[in-house]
Design a protein around this motif. Structure first.
Motif, mmCIF file in Angstrom:
data_model
loop_
_atom_site.group_PDB
_atom_site.id
_atom_site.type_symbol
_atom_site.label_atom_id
_atom_site.label_comp_id
_atom_site.label_asym_id
_atom_site.label_seq_id
_atom_site.Cartn_x
_atom_site.Cartn_y
_atom_site.Cartn_z
ATOM 1 N N VAL A 163 -21.528 12.119 -13.808
ATOM 2 C CA VAL A 163 -22.599 11.194 -14.191
ATOM 3 C C VAL A 163 -23.792 12.034 -14.629
ATOM 4 O O VAL A 163 -24.367 12.779 -13.837
ATOM 5 N N GLY A 164 -24.130 11.915 -15.923
ATOM 6 C CA GLY A 164 -25.224 12.716 -16.466
ATOM 7 C C GLY A 164 -24.954 14.189 -16.218
ATOM 8 O O GLY A 164 -23.845 14.680 -16.454
ATOM 9 N N HIS A 165 -25.952 14.864 -15.691
ATOM 10 C CA HIS A 165 -25.804 16.299 -15.437
ATOM 11 C C HIS A 165 -25.131 16.599 -14.103
ATOM 12 O O HIS A 165 -25.020 17.766 -13.732
ATOM 13 N N PHE A 166 -24.739 15.561 -13.376
ATOM 14 C CA PHE A 166 -24.155 15.770 -12.053
ATOM 15 C C PHE A 166 -22.634 15.660 -12.104
ATOM 16 O O PHE A 166 -22.090 14.731 -12.705
ATOM 17 N N THR A 167 -21.969 16.604 -11.474
ATOM 18 C CA THR A 167 -20.518 16.532 -11.334
ATOM 19 C C THR A 167 -20.203 16.452 -9.842
ATOM 20 O O THR A 167 -20.592 17.333 -9.078
ATOM 21 N N ILE A 168 -19.531 15.381 -9.464
ATOM 22 C CA ILE A 168 -19.341 15.141 -8.039
ATOM 23 C C ILE A 168 -17.871 15.197 -7.688
ATOM 24 O O ILE A 168 -17.042 14.535 -8.317
ATOM 25 N N GLU A 169 -17.547 16.005 -6.680
ATOM 26 C CA GLU A 169 -16.176 16.051 -6.184
ATOM 27 C C GLU A 169 -16.163 15.599 -4.734
ATOM 28 O O GLU A 169 -16.779 16.225 -3.878
ATOM 29 N N PRO A 170 -15.471 14.493 -4.452
ATOM 30 C CA PRO A 170 -15.394 14.037 -3.063
ATOM 31 C C PRO A 170 -14.476 14.938 -2.246
ATOM 32 O O PRO A 170 -13.460 15.431 -2.747
ATOM 33 N N ILE A 171 -14.866 15.181 -0.996
ATOM 34 C CA ILE A 171 -14.050 15.990 -0.080
ATOM 35 C C ILE A 171 -13.734 15.125 1.136
ATOM 36 O O ILE A 171 -14.655 14.703 1.854
ATOM 37 N N GLN A 172 -12.464 14.850 1.337
ATOM 38 C CA GLN A 172 -12.075 13.966 2.431
ATOM 39 C C GLN A 172 -12.511 14.537 3.784
ATOM 40 O O GLN A 172 -12.296 15.706 4.061
ATOM 41 N N VAL A 173 -13.145 13.676 4.618
ATOM 42 C CA VAL A 173 -13.498 14.100 5.982
ATOM 43 C C VAL A 173 -12.928 13.090 6.975
ATOM 44 O O VAL A 173 -12.508 11.999 6.594
ATOM 45 N N SER A 174 -12.885 13.438 8.241
ATOM 46 C CA SER A 174 -12.517 12.442 9.254
ATOM 47 C C SER A 174 -13.797 11.906 9.891
ATOM 48 O O SER A 174 -14.792 12.614 10.045
ATOM 49 N N HIS A 175 -13.761 10.620 10.217
ATOM 50 C CA HIS A 175 -14.924 9.917 10.771
ATOM 51 C C HIS A 175 -14.355 8.703 11.501
ATOM 52 O O HIS A 175 -13.135 8.574 11.636
ATOM 53 N N SER A 176 -15.209 7.804 11.983
ATOM 54 C CA SER A 176 -14.695 6.657 12.723
ATOM 55 C C SER A 176 -14.242 5.516 11.821
ATOM 56 O O SER A 176 -13.782 4.489 12.297
ATOM 57 N N ILE A 177 -14.381 5.686 10.529
ATOM 58 C CA ILE A 177 -13.896 4.682 9.573
ATOM 59 C C ILE A 177 -13.035 5.421 8.550
ATOM 60 O O ILE A 177 -13.357 6.556 8.188
ATOM 61 N N PRO A 178 -11.937 4.838 8.104
ATOM 62 C CA PRO A 178 -11.118 5.526 7.102
ATOM 63 C C PRO A 178 -11.896 5.709 5.804
ATOM 64 O O PRO A 178 -12.925 5.060 5.590
ATOM 65 N N ASP A 179 -11.347 6.573 4.930
ATOM 66 C CA ASP A 179 -11.880 6.699 3.579
ATOM 67 C C ASP A 179 -13.318 7.205 3.589
ATOM 68 O O ASP A 179 -14.180 6.643 2.913
ATOM 69 N N SER A 180 -13.558 8.257 4.373
ATOM 70 C CA SER A 180 -14.892 8.855 4.440
ATOM 71 C C SER A 180 -14.892 10.189 3.706
ATOM 72 O O SER A 180 -13.914 10.939 3.767
ATOM 73 N N PHE A 181 -15.991 10.492 3.031
ATOM 74 C CA PHE A 181 -16.046 11.671 2.189
ATOM 75 C C PHE A 181 -17.355 12.447 2.324
ATOM 76 O O PHE A 181 -18.424 11.851 2.501
ATOM 77 N N ALA A 182 -17.228 13.763 2.263
ATOM 78 C CA ALA A 182 -18.367 14.601 1.933
ATOM 79 C C ALA A 182 -18.406 14.684 0.411
ATOM 80 O O ALA A 182 -17.414 14.365 -0.255
ATOM 81 N N LEU A 183 -19.534 15.093 -0.143
ATOM 82 C CA LEU A 183 -19.634 15.203 -1.596
ATOM 83 C C LEU A 183 -20.055 16.617 -1.978
ATOM 84 O O LEU A 183 -21.028 17.150 -1.440
ATOM 85 N N ALA A 184 -19.270 17.205 -2.892
ATOM 86 C CA ALA A 184 -19.745 18.434 -3.533
ATOM 87 C C ALA A 184 -20.422 17.989 -4.824
ATOM 88 O O ALA A 184 -19.813 17.309 -5.639
ATOM 89 N N ILE A 185 -21.694 18.333 -4.972
ATOM 90 C CA ILE A 185 -22.459 17.887 -6.141
ATOM 91 C C ILE A 185 -22.860 19.121 -6.941
ATOM 92 O O ILE A 185 -23.661 19.945 -6.487
ATOM 93 N N ARG A 186 -22.256 19.244 -8.108
ATOM 94 C CA ARG A 186 -22.619 20.380 -8.977
ATOM 95 C C ARG A 186 -23.746 19.946 -9.901
ATOM 96 O O ARG A 186 -23.676 18.886 -10.519
#
Lengths: 557, 557
Positions: B131-154
C-alpha cells in the motif's frame, strides 16, 4: 431478650460473612450477648458519595441491656473502625481490646468527639476476661499488625475459638509468635465451634513471613541513590519498624506524611510497639534540608485514595514532596479489591514523573497478614471443633473453606456458611439456622449523618448514568393558561452548548403539551407533572437514546 | 500533509501506550500514512454513562488523503473495536485484516449500519501487502485468538517489526505456531524499529500453553455430575473449540448463550476456525430437553457485565438457565482491571445459588494470551532492532520493558516510552520526539452520538457524589417582588422524607434572600441566580457537610 436454655449457643454474624470487611459477630447464651469486633468496610464503586460502610446494629440496640461487652481482636479498621458510630448507640457497654487496638481506636474516637462516652478496657495475653456468662481468654497470634489475638470464649453452652485474623509467622517482626501451645491446651478441653478467618483460603501452602519485607526494604535502601518513599497503611506498625530499622542501619532519616501515619507513628512509639531513636525522625517540613540519599519518607495513600499523600505526590500537588528522577517509591500494600484502578493510576503517574516504583510483582515489598490454605487447615486440626463456621470472606472463600473442611472429615451438616443476620443455634447435638435478625449495611458519608438512604443512592446512580432534566412552567391557577416557561435546566445529560437545538425542541414540545392538552382550564398539578415526565422521557429517549432523571415543576400563580 | 525526507520514519501512537486498550498506531513516511489496528477500550469506573472509549483520530481525519490503509493484527476488540466509529471518517481507506478478524468485525459493523461503507481486504500469512510506499508482510504468531499476526513493515526509511499481541505457544489449539523462522529471516535484513507488546512484562518466565485450559475442561467435564457452564469472551474461539472437543469426547451437547457468543460460534465455524459436528450443538431453548450431565453451555458475561448471560444467571433473571446445586460454572477469563468487583460479585452470587464455580485461583481454566518476560526478551533478541518502542501497556509495563531492554544492551536513547500523540521521528542516526498531534480519548455512549463532552462527565461525577438542588422562584419583572416560590427540587442529595425540616429551612433561607436584599426593585437575573447559588451552597454545606450541584432559576413575570 429471649432467654436461651443453658445448653444453647447462638452465633449471629452482623458483618464479615459474604464480604471482606466490617467484621462483627454476636454470641448469645442465656439472656446475654457478647460482641466480637466492630469494623468498617470501604464502599463498593457504585456506592456514590459513601465514605464508609458499617454494620447495621439494630439487633444489638434493640437488645442493648443484654450486651455485656465488645471485644476487639486487633487494631485494623475492618475490626475496630465502626466503634465511633456503633458504641454511642450502646451506652454503658465496655469495649475490651489489646493495647495497640485501643490506641489506634482512640485517635478516631477523639476526632468524632465520642471518646469520652467510651468505656475502654485493655487486655494483655495472660488476662482472663469475665463478662457476664462469658469467659474470654486471648490467644496471641501473628498477623500484619502487632498485638493481634484469637479469642477462646467459654460459655455455659460450650467453648468457642474465634480466630480473628492470623497467619503463622515463624519470624515475626516483633518476635511475638502465634501461641499455639495455648490454643492447643484450650482446644483439648473440647471446642463446640471454630469461627475461622478464610481470607486466603484460595492460596495454597503457607504465606511468607512479614520479615521478608524488611529484607527487601534493606536491599532497596542500599541500592537507591535518592530518596526512598514507602506507602503503606497507617496501621502497618511492622512496616514502620522495618523502615526505621533499615534507615538507622543505613543512615537515612525518616519523615512521615499524612496525619494518620504521623499520629500512629507516635502512638505506637509511646506504647512500645515501635522502637525508633529520636535522632532518626525528622519533621516533614525539613525534608528539603536532608540529602535525598539520606531520606526515607513514610506516606499514606497505598490504596490510591485521592486525598492521601501518595496520590498528591503523583499529581504533583504535595506541598512537601515533589517526585522526580532518582526517587524510589515502594508500594508496600496490595490493592483492596475495588481499588485496583485507583492504585495503578497513581503508580503510572509516579512512573511518568520519573520515579522508580517497586510493587508486589517486582519485589517482595508486601506480604499478606492472613494465613494461606495450609495454615487454615492447621488451625482447624488443632482446634478440632464440633462445628465449623468460616468467616472473614466472600462467598467464594467461605464455600472453598467449607469444601476443604468436608474433605478433612467434618460433616457437611456441621459446617455453616452463614449470611449476615443469620441466627445459628448450636448445642451438643446439632446446629441449625433458626432465625434472622434485622441487619445489613449502613452507608455513611462525610456529613456524619446516620446513613445514606437507598433512594438517594439509586438517584445518584441514575444521575451518574444519564444526568437530569428539570422543566419549569408557570400556569394561571384560574385558567390553566401558560404564563411563563417552560424552561429547561439540565446537567450531566448532553453538552448544552452543542445541543441547543435539542433543548429548544424539547422546550417547544413541552409548551405544546401545556397549551394543547384537551379540556383546557385548570388541571391537577400532579397529573400535569406526571404527564410531562412521561412524554418528555419518551421524547428525549427517542432523540438521544438516553434516560435522564426528569423532574417537572408546574407553578400555579 | 508534510512530506518527510526519504530517510525519515515517524511513529505516532494514537492509543495503546500508557494504557491497555484502544490500540492504534500510525506510521508516516514521505507523504503517506499507514495505520495499524483500530481498537476500543472499556471505560474507567468514573466515566459515568460511557460504553466504550475510542481513539481521537483528528490527526488522521485532517490528513485523510495521506492514509493508505488500516491493517489489523488480529480480531480482539482492543484492536478492531473502533472501526465502526473511525472508518466512516476515513472514506475510501481500505482495511486489511486476517480472515477471522474481519469476520468478527463484520458483525459489529453491520449492527452499526456502516458495513457497506467499508473496504475490507483479507490477508493470509503468505501475502505481501503493498500500500503506497509501505510493504507489509504478516508473520503468524500464537495468541489467545486464532489468526493473529505480527507485521513486518518495509518503508523507504527502514523496516519495522510491529509484534501485535503474541505469546510462544508450543502446543497451540489450532496447531499454528509462531512463525519464528520468518521473523528471524526478515529481521536479519536489519530492523529500524521494534514496536512490541509489553502486557505481561511483569511476569517472569514463559506463559503456559492455551492447551492446558482444554485439559482442565476435560477433567471438569468428566468429574461434573451436572451441567457445565463456561463463561468467556465471545471472541475466544480457542476456548469454544476446546469446550466442543471435550463435549464431543464425553457426550455432552453444546448450547450458546448471548448473541455475540452464538454469532461468533457460527461465524468461526463457517470460516473454518472452529470444528464442531452439527450434532453437538443444540438451541438454547432446548436446554431443558437435555439431561444436566449431558450439557455444556457457553455464555458471555465473563467480565461481570450486568446485561450478559452469566450475570443474569447469577441474579436468577435468565430465561433459559436457572442456576442450581449441581451446576459447575467455569470462569474462563481473568477480570480486566477495573472489572474485578463486578466479576467477583457475580461469582459470589453463583456460589450462593449452589453452583460450584471454578476460576483461575482454583484450577488452570484461563491462561493469558500475552507472552511473559522471557518471551518478550526472546523477540527483542531475534529482531535486534536499532530502536525499541514498547507499546500495549500502562506506564509501568512500558517502563519495566524499557529497563529490561537497557539491561540487555540497548542504549537508553534508543528506547522510547511514548505518550499518545507523540510524534517519534527515526532515521539511521537517531530518534527523537519532534512533535505532538491532536489525540486522546473519545467517550462513546449508547446514544451513538459522537462522544460525551468532559463537561457532562464532570457534572455526572458531581451528581454521583452529592446530587443536585434546583431552586425556582418567580419575581415581578417590574418591582423585583417575589410572586411565587421559592420551591426546591432535589435528588441524590438527602433523603427528602427524612429531611423535610432541612428543605423547609433552605426554602425559607432563599426566600429571605429574595425579599431582603438591599436595593429592592428589579435586579439582573444572572446576578440574583449567582447570589442564590453561592449563599445556598454555604448554607447546605454548613448544615450537611455535602456540596450538591446547585441550579437556581429565577423567572421574571
Amino acid at each position: 431478650m429471649e432467654k436461651l436454655p443453658p445448653g444453647k449457643l447462638r452465633v449471629i454474624p452482623l458483618g464479615g460473612v459474604g464480604e471482606i470487611g466490617k467484621n462483627m459477630y454476636a454470641y448469645h447464651v442465656l439472656d446475654q450477648i457478647l460482641v466480637v469486633d466492630c469494623g468498617l468496610k470501604f464502599p463498593d464503586e457504585d456506592m456514590f458519595g459513601v465514605d464508609v460502610v458499617i454494620p447495621d446494629v439494630r439487633y444489638l440496640v434493640e437488645n442493648k441491656e443484654a450486651v455485656q461487652a465488645v471485644v476487639l481482636t486487633h487494631g485494623h479498621e475492618d475490626h475496630i473502625g465502626a466503634l465511633g458510630y456503633v458504641m454511642p448507640q450502646l451506652p454503658g457497654v465496655p469495649v475490651y481490646g489489646p493495647r495497640l487496638a485501643l490506641g489506634l481506636a482512640k485517635g478516631r474516637l477523639a476526632e468524632r468527639r465520642v471518646l469520652d462516652q467510651m468505656i475502654l478496657r485493655e487486655f494483655v495475653s495472660d488476662d482472663v476476661i469475665q463478662v457476664g456468662h462469658f469467659t474470654i481468654e486471648p490467644i496471641q497470634v501473628s498477623h500484619s499488625i502487632p498485638d493481634s489475638f484469637a479469642l477462646a470464649i467459654r460459655t455455659p453452652a460450650g467453648n468457642v475459638i474465634h480466630t480473628g485474623d492470623f497467619k503463622f509467622d515463624q519470624t515475626p517482626v516483633d518476635g511475638r509468635l502465634f501461641d499455639v501451645a495455648k490454643l492447643a491446651r484450650i482446644s483439648e478441653e473440647g471446642i463446640l465451634a471454630l469461627v475461622s478467618d478464610t481470607t486466603n483460603v484460595e492460596r495454597p501452602g503457607f504465606v511468607p513471613s512479614e520479615r521478608i519485607v524488611g529484607q527487601t526494604f534493606e536491599r532497596i535502601f542500599r541500592e537507591a541513590d535518592g530518596r526512598v518513599i514507602i506507602a503503606s497503611f497507617a496501621s502497618q506498625i511492622h512496616r514502620m519498624q522495618m523502615a526505621v530499622d533499615s534507615s538507622v542501619k543505613l543512615g537515612r532519616k525518616v519523615a512521615t506524611i499524612g496525619r494518620s501515619m504521623s499520629q500512629n507513628f507516635e502512638m505506637a512509639q509511646s506504647l512500645g510497639y515501635l522502637t525508633a531513636p529520636d535522632s532518626v525522625r525528622i519533621r516533614a517540613d525539613d525534608i528539603g534540608q536532608i540529602k535525598p540519599k539520606d531520606l526515607c519518607i513514610l506516606t499514606t495513600g497505598s490504596q490510591g485514595e485521592p486525598l492521601a499523600g501518595l496520590s498528591r505526590m503523583a499529581s504533583d500537588e504535595h506541598r512537601q514532596v515533589r517526585i522526580h528522577e532518582g526517587d524510589t517509591v515502594i508500594l508496600s500494600a496490595s490493592p483492596i479489591p475495588g481499588n485496583e484502578d485507583a492504585v495503578w493510576r497513581v503508580v503510572n503517574r509516579l512512573i511518568a514523573r520519573g520515579a522508580n516504583v517497586i510493587y508486589d510483582a517486582l519485589a517482595p515489598v508486601h506480604v499478606s497478614g492472613h494465613g494461606n490454605q495450609e495454615e487454615l487447615k492447621l488451625v482447624l486440626n488443632i482446634v478440632n471443633p464440633q462445628y465449623v463456621i468460616p468467616v472473614h470472606g466472600e462467598h467464594r472463600m467461605l464455600s472453598l473453606y467449607a469444601r476443604i473442611a468436608a474433605d478433612m472429615g467434618w460433616l457437611k451438616d456441621d459446617i455453616f456458611q452463614l449470611e449476615i443476620g443469620d441466627v445459628l443455634e448450636l448445642d451438643a447435638t446439632r446446629g441449625k439456622v433458626v432465625d434472622r435478625v434485622p441487619s445489613g449495611a449502613v452507608l455513611v458519608d462525610g456529613s456524619g449523618t446516620a446513613g445514606i438512604h437507598e433512594v438517594v443512592l439509586r438517584d445518584r446512580q441514575h444521575l451518574a448514568e444519564d444526568g437530569f432534566v428539570v422543566v419549569v412552567a408557570a400556569l394561571s391557577a384560574e385558567t390553566g393558561e401558560l404564563i411563563s416557561g417552560p424552561e429547561i435546566l439540565s446537567r450531566g445529560f448532553v453538552y448544552l452548548d452543542q445541543n441547543a437545538e435539542l433543548i429548544a425542541a424539547a422546550t417547544a414540545y413541552v409548551k405544546e403539551l401545556l397549551t394543547s392538552l384537551p379540556g383546557s382550564g385548570p388541571r391537577a398539578t400532579d397529573t400535569l407533572q406526571s404527564d410531562i415526565r412521561q412524554s418528555l422521557k419518551k421524547f428525549l429517549e427517542k432523540r438521544t437514546n438516553r434516560r435522564p432523571l426528569i423532574l417537572p415543576l408546574v407553578m400555579e400563580l
